[in-house]
Design a protein around this motif. Sequence first.
Motif, PDB file in Angstrom:
ATOM      1  N   UNK A  24      50.705  93.191 -14.930  1.00  0.00           N
ATOM      2  CA  UNK A  24      50.274  93.686 -16.236  1.00  0.00           C
ATOM      3  C   UNK A  24      48.778  93.427 -16.440  1.00  0.00           C
ATOM      4  N   UNK A  25      48.319  92.282 -15.991  1.00  0.00           N
ATOM      5  CA  UNK A  25      46.889  91.950 -16.119  1.00  0.00           C
ATOM      6  C   UNK A  25      46.039  92.929 -15.304  1.00  0.00           C
ATOM      7  N   UNK A  26      46.469  93.237 -14.089  1.00  0.00           N
ATOM      8  CA  UNK A  26      45.718  94.167 -13.247  1.00  0.00           C
ATOM      9  C   UNK A  26      45.757  95.585 -13.815  1.00  0.00           C
ATOM     10  N   UNK A  27      46.885  95.975 -14.377  1.00  0.00           N
ATOM     11  CA  UNK A  27      46.967  97.302 -14.999  1.00  0.00           C
ATOM     12  C   UNK A  27      46.006  97.406 -16.171  1.00  0.00           C
ATOM     13  N   UNK A  28      45.887  96.352 -16.951  1.00  0.00           N
ATOM     14  CA  UNK A  28      44.943  96.367 -18.072  1.00  0.00           C
ATOM     15  C   UNK A  28      43.503  96.455 -17.577  1.00  0.00           C
ATOM     16  N   UNK A  29      43.197  95.746 -16.472  1.00  0.00           N
ATOM     17  CA  UNK A  29      41.852  95.839 -15.889  1.00  0.00           C
ATOM     18  C   UNK A  29      41.591  97.243 -15.332  1.00  0.00           C
ATOM     19  N   UNK A  30      42.604  97.843 -14.731  1.00  0.00           N
ATOM     20  CA  UNK A  30      42.505  99.223 -14.239  1.00  0.00           C
ATOM     21  C   UNK A  30      42.125 100.153 -15.383  1.00  0.00           C
ATOM     22  N   UNK A  31      42.795  99.997 -16.522  1.00  0.00           N
ATOM     23  CA  UNK A  31      42.509 100.826 -17.694  1.00  0.00           C
ATOM     24  C   UNK A  31      41.084 100.615 -18.177  1.00  0.00           C
ATOM     25  N   UNK A  32      40.688  99.356 -18.279  1.00  0.00           N
ATOM     26  CA  UNK A  32      39.333  99.050 -18.752  1.00  0.00           C
ATOM     27  C   UNK A  32      38.271  99.606 -17.807  1.00  0.00           C
ATOM     28  N   UNK A  33      38.471  99.403 -16.503  1.00  0.00           N
ATOM     29  CA  UNK A  33      37.504  99.867 -15.519  1.00  0.00           C
ATOM     30  C   UNK A  33      37.402 101.385 -15.525  1.00  0.00           C
ATOM     31  N   UNK A  34      38.539 102.047 -15.483  1.00  0.00           N
ATOM     32  CA  UNK A  34      38.536 103.516 -15.513  1.00  0.00           C
ATOM     33  C   UNK A  34      37.812 104.027 -16.745  1.00  0.00           C
ATOM     34  N   UNK A  35      38.189 103.514 -17.909  1.00  0.00           N
ATOM     35  CA  UNK A  35      37.608 104.007 -19.155  1.00  0.00           C
ATOM     36  C   UNK A  35      36.136 103.659 -19.265  1.00  0.00           C
ATOM     37  N   UNK A  36      35.748 102.490 -18.795  1.00  0.00           N
ATOM     38  CA  UNK A  36      34.345 102.076 -18.874  1.00  0.00           C
ATOM     39  C   UNK A  36      33.449 102.970 -18.033  1.00  0.00           C
ATOM     40  N   UNK A  37      33.902 103.316 -16.835  1.00  0.00           N
ATOM     41  CA  UNK A  37      33.084 104.198 -15.988  1.00  0.00           C
ATOM     42  C   UNK A  37      32.976 105.596 -16.582  1.00  0.00           C
ATOM     43  N   UNK A  38      34.070 106.088 -17.138  1.00  0.00           N
ATOM     44  CA  UNK A  38      34.037 107.424 -17.744  1.00  0.00           C
ATOM     45  C   UNK A  38      33.135 107.428 -18.975  1.00  0.00           C
ATOM     46  N   UNK A  39      33.220 106.382 -19.781  1.00  0.00           N
ATOM     47  CA  UNK A  39      32.343 106.293 -20.949  1.00  0.00           C
ATOM     48  C   UNK A  39      30.880 106.178 -20.518  1.00  0.00           C
ATOM     49  N   UNK A  40      30.605 105.430 -19.458  1.00  0.00           N
ATOM     50  CA  UNK A  40      29.226 105.286 -18.974  1.00  0.00           C
ATOM     51  C   UNK A  40      28.640 106.619 -18.536  1.00  0.00           C
ATOM     52  N   UNK A  41      29.501 107.546 -18.169  1.00  0.00           N
ATOM     53  CA  UNK A  41      29.082 108.873 -17.731  1.00  0.00           C
ATOM     54  C   UNK A  41      28.795 109.795 -18.915  1.00  0.00           C
ATOM     55  N   UNK A  42      29.214 109.398 -20.105  1.00  0.00           N
ATOM     56  CA  UNK A  42      29.030 110.239 -21.279  1.00  0.00           C
ATOM     57  C   UNK A  42      30.231 111.092 -21.619  1.00  0.00           C
ATOM     58  N   UNK A  43      31.332 110.871 -20.908  1.00  0.00           N
ATOM     59  CA  UNK A  43      32.581 111.588 -21.184  1.00  0.00           C
ATOM     60  C   UNK A  43      33.384 110.764 -22.190  1.00  0.00           C
ATOM     61  N   UNK A  44      34.028 111.444 -23.130  1.00  0.00           N
ATOM     62  CA  UNK A  44      34.735 110.756 -24.208  1.00  0.00           C
ATOM     63  C   UNK A  44      36.098 110.225 -23.817  1.00  0.00           C
ATOM     64  N   UNK A  45      36.859 111.024 -23.066  1.00  0.00           N
ATOM     65  CA  UNK A  45      38.295 110.788 -22.979  1.00  0.00           C
ATOM     66  C   UNK A  45      38.817 111.107 -21.590  1.00  0.00           C
ATOM     67  N   UNK A  46      39.530 110.144 -21.015  1.00  0.00           N
ATOM     68  CA  UNK A  46      40.353 110.428 -19.842  1.00  0.00           C
ATOM     69  C   UNK A  46      41.791 110.495 -20.324  1.00  0.00           C
ATOM     70  N   UNK A  47      42.487 111.559 -19.962  1.00  0.00           N
ATOM     71  CA  UNK A  47      43.871 111.714 -20.411  1.00  0.00           C
ATOM     72  C   UNK A  47      44.756 110.725 -19.648  1.00  0.00           C
ATOM     73  N   UNK A  48      44.969 109.576 -20.253  1.00  0.00           N
ATOM     74  CA  UNK A  48      45.738 108.492 -19.652  1.00  0.00           C
ATOM     75  C   UNK A  48      46.254 107.597 -20.782  1.00  0.00           C
ATOM     76  N   UNK A  49      47.346 106.860 -20.502  1.00  0.00           N
ATOM     77  CA  UNK A  49      48.066 106.724 -19.240  1.00  0.00           C
ATOM     78  C   UNK A  49      49.251 107.676 -19.117  1.00  0.00           C
ATOM     79  N   UNK A  50      49.655 107.910 -17.862  1.00  0.00           N
ATOM     80  CA  UNK A  50      50.949 108.535 -17.581  1.00  0.00           C
ATOM     81  C   UNK A  50      52.025 107.502 -17.896  1.00  0.00           C
ATOM     82  N   UNK A  51      52.939 107.837 -18.804  1.00  0.00           N
ATOM     83  CA  UNK A  51      54.035 106.911 -19.132  1.00  0.00           C
ATOM     84  C   UNK A  51      55.394 107.531 -18.803  1.00  0.00           C
ATOM     85  N   UNK A  52      55.383 108.564 -17.970  1.00  0.00           N
ATOM     86  CA  UNK A  52      56.628 109.130 -17.465  1.00  0.00           C
ATOM     87  C   UNK A  52      57.309 108.113 -16.559  1.00  0.00           C
ATOM     88  N   UNK A  53      58.617 108.196 -16.458  1.00  0.00           N
ATOM     89  CA  UNK A  53      59.360 107.321 -15.562  1.00  0.00           C
ATOM     90  C   UNK A  53      59.206 107.791 -14.120  1.00  0.00           C
TER      91      UNK A  53
END
Length: 334
Positions: free
Chosen positions: A94-123
């Motif tokens: 769970x800790x690594x998944x939260x870091x994955x989310x933060x890292x992904x979103x931080x890089x996208x925000x640094x690029x000037x993009x607002x939103x990555x369509x995530x997370x996939x919560x399908x089974x």
Amino acid sequence: MLVIGIAGKELSPAEREWLQHPACAGVILFTRNFASRDQVAELTQSIREAAPRPQLICVDQEGGRVQRFRDGYAELPPLEEFGKLFANDAPAALRLAEEHAWLMASEIRATGVDLSFAPVVDLGRGNRAIGNRAFHAEPAIVAEFTRAYVRGMHAAGMAATLKHFPGHGSVLEDTHFDEAIDPRPLEALREEDLVPFVAGIDAGADAVMMAHVSYPAVAPEPAGYSPRWMRQILREQMGFRGVIFSDDIGMAAAESAGGVAARICAHLDAGCDVVLVCPPALVADSLAAMDSRPAGDTAALASLMGRGAAGWQGLLAEARYDGARTALSGFQVG
């Protein structure tokens, strides 16, 4: 309102005209639009400068095989890897998944993009389109990951989008190419596929993306243009107050609504706030279909705009950035 796709790595004259249309609320970027960090940042800025109103700029940067920006970005593992780790070390997963989310979103925000369509919560139950994009097969475990992922995205200043409602993982068909039908009754879906969505809404998820899947025991039409799914179940019964996105209306499973104009109207009339028109070939007809419709509520989309300063220099100076990259570099359970 529409979020549209564009063809290349810079805006064409026709695409600049599309951005003038009052129904154009944003742009979604793909690998075809990416060459480098600098180039995509320039493209993002040119979109904002060309449009007469704020545009929501989006991407699918999930990790694994669905990662549109790669060169210069962290290589993000697919979500399934965290699910594999969960059995042996749930807190670490769970800790690594939260870091994955933060890292992904931080890089996208640094690029000037607002939103990555995530997370996939399908089974994770074998769907051809979802595959290793899903955390796990068990609803309660996916719910825990959903909460962690929403926390990580919010910490990076990005809104979270739960997808694909009410659950795409338990059917085999890939809706990019085929119709998908899930025959189960609503009671079964509440006990299984809807569980992560309940958790995500409780965690403060800002948006939901619909599935192009039919659930004939619940509603006659696919969920993406079903008033029962969106207005009655998602809004009234589940209490969701955020933004509802369609999935791409260029996908084969969306064709059941008819031509482009019919698809647009079916989704919006049923309760979608924003329709995704990803293939550039469909954009002109989609905008024309909006000419006779009232303007949408852009205030709802304002809540999805990226928060905080965007920029690579500041991100690279953050201690958490190096730590997250190190923790996730080459992460694989097997």
